[in-house]
Design an enzyme around this catalytic site. Structure first.
Site, PDB file in Angstrom:
ATOM      1  N   LYS A  84      46.035 -53.741 122.379  1.00 51.64           N
ATOM      2  CA  LYS A  84      44.629 -53.309 122.382  1.00 51.64           C
ATOM      3  C   LYS A  84      44.484 -51.963 121.677  1.00 51.64           C
ATOM      4  CE  LYS A  84      41.970 -54.060 126.152  1.00 51.64           C
ATOM      5  NZ  LYS A  84      41.627 -54.084 127.615  1.00 51.64           N
TER       6      LYS A  84
HETATM    7  O1  G3P Z   1      39.344 -54.948 129.865  1.00 55.92           O
HETATM    8  C1  G3P Z   1      38.271 -54.289 129.386  1.00 55.92           C
HETATM    9  C2  G3P Z   1      36.997 -54.439 130.121  1.00 55.92           C
HETATM   10  O2  G3P Z   1      36.818 -55.716 130.638  1.00 55.92           O
HETATM   11  C3  G3P Z   1      36.747 -53.360 131.111  1.00 55.92           C
HETATM   12  O3  G3P Z   1      35.452 -53.459 131.485  1.00 55.92           O
HETATM   13  O4  G3P Z   1      33.436 -52.164 131.891  1.00 55.92           O
HETATM   14  O5  G3P Z   1      34.629 -53.288 133.755  1.00 55.92           O
HETATM   15  O6  G3P Z   1      35.621 -51.278 132.699  1.00 55.92           O
HETATM   16  P1  G3P Z   1      34.743 -52.478 132.530  1.00 55.92           P
END
Ligand code: G3P
Length: 220
Positions: A84
Site C-alpha cells: 500500500k
Molecule cells: O484500509 C483502509 C481503510 O479501509 C480505512 O478506512 O476510514 O475506516 O480508517 P477508515
C-alpha cells in the site's frame, strides 16, 4: 469478488476466517499501531493465519526513495503481499518504477476521480477509493466509488477497485451492486452484514414448532 478484513487483530482474523469467506487482510499504520508490540510479529501472525490470503502492507517511510526500497522489502515478505502506498503526487514516479519492477501495489487514500485515473494509467494492481471518509467531509463517497468503477469499465483498465473505508451495510451492498473487485470491512461490519433479524426469528420459530412434537421424536 474478494473479501478482506480491515484489521490487524489476529484474534478477530482467526475467528472470522473460520467462515471460509476471508480472502485476505488490509493493514495500515493505524491498525498495526493499535495492536501494540512489534508490527513485524503482528504481520507474521497474520501470514500464519492466512497462508493463502492476500495481505496489504502499507509503507511507513515518507521520502520517495525510501518508500521505493521499503516497498520492495515488503513485497519480498510473501508473494501474496499487496504494497500500500498513499496516492500522493510526490510518489507517482516511484509508483511507476515499482509497477515496472513488477511490484503489486494497492494505492490507498484515493479520493478523487483524477487520482483514480492517474493510478489506472500507471497500471497499479489495485486502488482503494475511501467511501466513509468522503461522506464525513460532506461529499458522496458512494458516487465516487461508482465513478471509479465506471472509469475502469469505460476504458478497460485492469486495475482492481477495492472499496475501502466502508461504514454501513447499505454502503457494502451498493459497492457489490457497482461490481467492485474487492471490499475491505471491519470485523464489526462483517458481523452486521452476516446477521438478519428474520433469520433469527425464523430459527426461533422452527425450534418452537419442532418442540411441539415432544421430546421423544427422532429425526431422521
Ligand atoms: O484500509 C483502509 C481503510 O479501509 C480505512 O478506512 O476510514 O475506516 O480508517 P477508515
Amino acid at each position: 469478488m474478494k473479501l478482506y478484513l480491515d484489521t490487524a487483530d489476529s484474534v478477530l482474523i482467526q475467528e472470522i476466517n473460520k467462515t471460509g469467506l476471508v480472502d485476505g487482510v488490509t493493514t495500515n499504520p493505524t491498525n498495526l499501531a493499535k495492536q501494540g508490540g512489534s508490527p513485524r510479529d503482528v504481520i507474521e501472525k497474520i501470514f500464519t493465519l492466512l497462508p493463502q490470503g492476500t495481505i496489504s502492507l502499507e509503507v511507513t517511510e515518507k521520502d520517495p526513495e525510501k518508500i521505493y526500497t521499503q516497498a520492495h522489502a515488503l513485497a519480498k515478505l510473501k508473494d501474496s503481499v499487496l504494497v500500500k502506498i498513499p496516492c500522493h503526487s510526490t510518489y507517482y514516479p516511484i509508483i511507476k518504477r515499482l509497477v515496472t519492477d513488477g511490484i503489486r501495489l494497492n494505492i490507498t487514500l484515493v479520493f478523487s476521480l483524477a487520482q483514480a485515473l492517474w493510478m489506472n494509467k500507471l497500471d497499479v494492481h489495485t486502488i482503494s477509493p475511501f467511501v466513509g471518509r468522503l461522506d464525513e467531509i460532506g461529499q458522496d463517497g458512494l458516487a465516487f466509488l461508482a465513478d471509479a468503477c465506471a472509469l475502469r469499465n469505460q476504458y478497460g483498465f485492469k486495475t482492481e477497485v477495492l472499496a475501502a473505508s466502508l461504514r454501513t451495510v447499505a454502503q457494502v451492498e451498493q459497492a457489490i451492486r457497482l461490481g467492485v473487485d474487492a471490499i475491505t470491512i471491519s470485523p464489526k461490519l462483517f458481523r452486521e452484514l452476516s446477521a438478519h433479524e428474520l433469520t433469527d426469528k425464523g430459527m426461533a420459530q422452527f425450534t418452537a414448532d419442532w418442540s411441539s412434537l415432544g421430546s421423544g421424536i427422532r429425526f431422521p
